[in-house]
Design an enzyme around this catalytic site. Structure first.
Site, PDB file in Angstrom:
ATOM      1  N   HIS A 290       0.834  -1.216   0.000  1.00 23.41           N
ATOM      2  CA  HIS A 290       0.000   0.000   0.000  1.00 23.41           C
ATOM      3  C   HIS A 290       0.864   1.261   0.000  1.00 23.41           C
ATOM      4  CE1 HIS A 290      -3.724   2.246   1.027  1.00 23.41           C
ATOM      5  NE2 HIS A 290      -2.866   3.072   1.619  1.00 23.41           N
ATOM      6  N   GLU A 291       1.796   1.316   0.938  1.00 21.76           N
ATOM      7  CA  GLU A 291       2.635   2.513   1.055  1.00 21.76           C
ATOM      8  C   GLU A 291       3.583   2.645  -0.139  1.00 21.76           C
ATOM      9  OE1 GLU A 291       1.907   4.727   3.121  1.00 21.76           O
ATOM     10  OE2 GLU A 291       0.523   3.514   4.309  1.00 21.76           O
TER      11      GLU A 291
ATOM     12  N   HIS B  67       1.905   4.746  -2.809  1.00 23.37           N
ATOM     13  CA  HIS B  67       2.031   6.189  -2.549  1.00 23.37           C
ATOM     14  C   HIS B  67       3.451   6.664  -2.870  1.00 23.37           C
ATOM     15  CE1 HIS B  67      -1.887   6.237  -0.786  1.00 23.37           C
ATOM     16  NE2 HIS B  67      -1.555   5.615   0.321  1.00 23.37           N
TER      17      HIS B  67
END
Length: 360
Positions: A18-19, A22
């Site tokens: 997920h990170e 980003h």
């Protein structure tokens, strides 16, 4: 202990994915990245590469990418203004926000793809049980019989039986049965019953009154054949997750079904004991859940950021610091309430608080 280990591995992997979403888009957009942390709170281990600090933090449930200018109180040097998050166009900020959840959903697709090409086991069409006085019982089906086709449609796994019957028109169906070396045909009229679906809603479905056995068949897709199957599985589970959230908000699904990290740890351990493929598939399901939930329009979640940046695009002016601060505090409050409720449900499943307090 094994549940905790496997659970933390699963959660850490999904947070990392997920990170990373980003992180990659922020890099491509030339936003200065100050910190990439797996976990929250006190930093246990750090190292710096270039201008970014990489950290492993104390609280493992979560993670974050700290961008220059994403804090309301942050001072930004004049030379760093072009690389600050707050000064980027709204569409760039939306891309950065949406890529985290998108990476989780794409990661689930990759997981399903590799599960399908490596092979997976499913219940066969061998009959494991026959209900008394059911259509199958009255037609003469016995435990150990193998259902090979229905109305000429080949069935290879037990779910195929349910799918073919659900799509068939009302009335008798032709079943081809193998009993040992003997193959014969039977005509059976499925019975329609009312049952509860995944969301607790009453539905009508067709049954003949047979149960699956412990006999398994291994299925394996080709490199090309796994693409549509993994795509459908990703789409279907995403849809189910979204519908589940809607039904939860509407009150159709009991809030007691909400689970938190403890439930994930328990489920991960259980799936790991049933085999690596089960654990990997389970990680794919949780990855979709994480991606979809993060897209909810709650301030502090990615969906909340997307909503605020979309408002910025429409009004063509940046939201005030006060408005952002209030929205984030409201969002944080909502998340804390949900997490406390999820933890309570997890503990209630273990210690049965409801019974101790006199509930049902």
């Amino acid at each position: 202990m094994i549940n905790v280990i496997y659970g933390f591995i699963a959660l850490s992997l999904l947070i990392l994915v997920h990170e990373l979403g980003h992180f990659i888009v922020a890099r491509l957009a030339n936003v200065k990245i100050l910190t990439f942390s797996l976990g929250f709170g006190k930093k246990l281990f750090t190292f710096k590469k270039g201008e970014t600090e990489y950290a492993l933090s104390l609280v493992p449930i979560g993670g974050y990418v700290k961008l220059l200018g994403d804090s309301l109180e942050e001072d930004i040097a004049d030379e760093d203004i072009p690389r600050s998050y707050v000064h980027k166009p709204p569409w760039v900020k939306i891309l950065i926000a949406v890529t985290g959840p998108l990476f989780n959903i794409l990661f689930a697709f990759v997981i399903f793809y590799f599960v399908f090409i490596s092979g997976f086991s499913v219940p066969s069409t061998k009959v494991g049980g026959v209900e008394e006085w059911s259509p199958a019982y009255e037609a003469g089906i016995l435990v150990g019989d193998v259902i090979e086709s229905i109305d000429g449609k080949l069935v290879q796994e037990f779910d195929d039986l349910l799918e073919v019957m659900s799509k068939a028109s009302a009335g008798p169906l032709g079943f081809t049965i193998r009993r040992g070396d003997h193959v014969f045909n039977l005509t059976i009229t499925p019975k329609e019953i009312e049952a509860k679906n995944l969301f607790g809603e009453t539905i009508t479905r067709k049954i003949i009154g047979v149960r699956s056995s412990t006999d398994l068949v291994k299925k394996q897709e080709t490199l090309l054949g796994a693409v549509p199957k993994a795509s459908y599985q990703t789409w279907y589970l995403s849809k189910v997750t979204i519908l589940g959230l809607v039904k939860l908000i509407q009150g159709t699904i009991s809030p007691k079904n909400v689970g938190g990290p403890i439930l994930i740890l328990q489920a991960a351990g259980k799936q790991a004991r049933e085999g690596a493929a089960n654990l990997i598939y389970f990680i794919g399901i949780i990855s979709i859940n994480l991606g979809v939930v993060n897209l909810m329009p709650i301030p502090i979640l990615d969906g909340g950021h997307i909503m605020m940046h979309a408002a910025e695009m429409v009004t063509r002016r940046r939201l005030s610091t006060k408005a952002i601060d209030i929205a984030q505090k409201i969002g944080l409050g909502i998340i804390i309430v949900i997490m406390v409720f999820a933890f309570y449900n997890d503990l209630d499943r273990i210690f049965n608080f409801s019974r101790l307090l006199g509930g049902k």
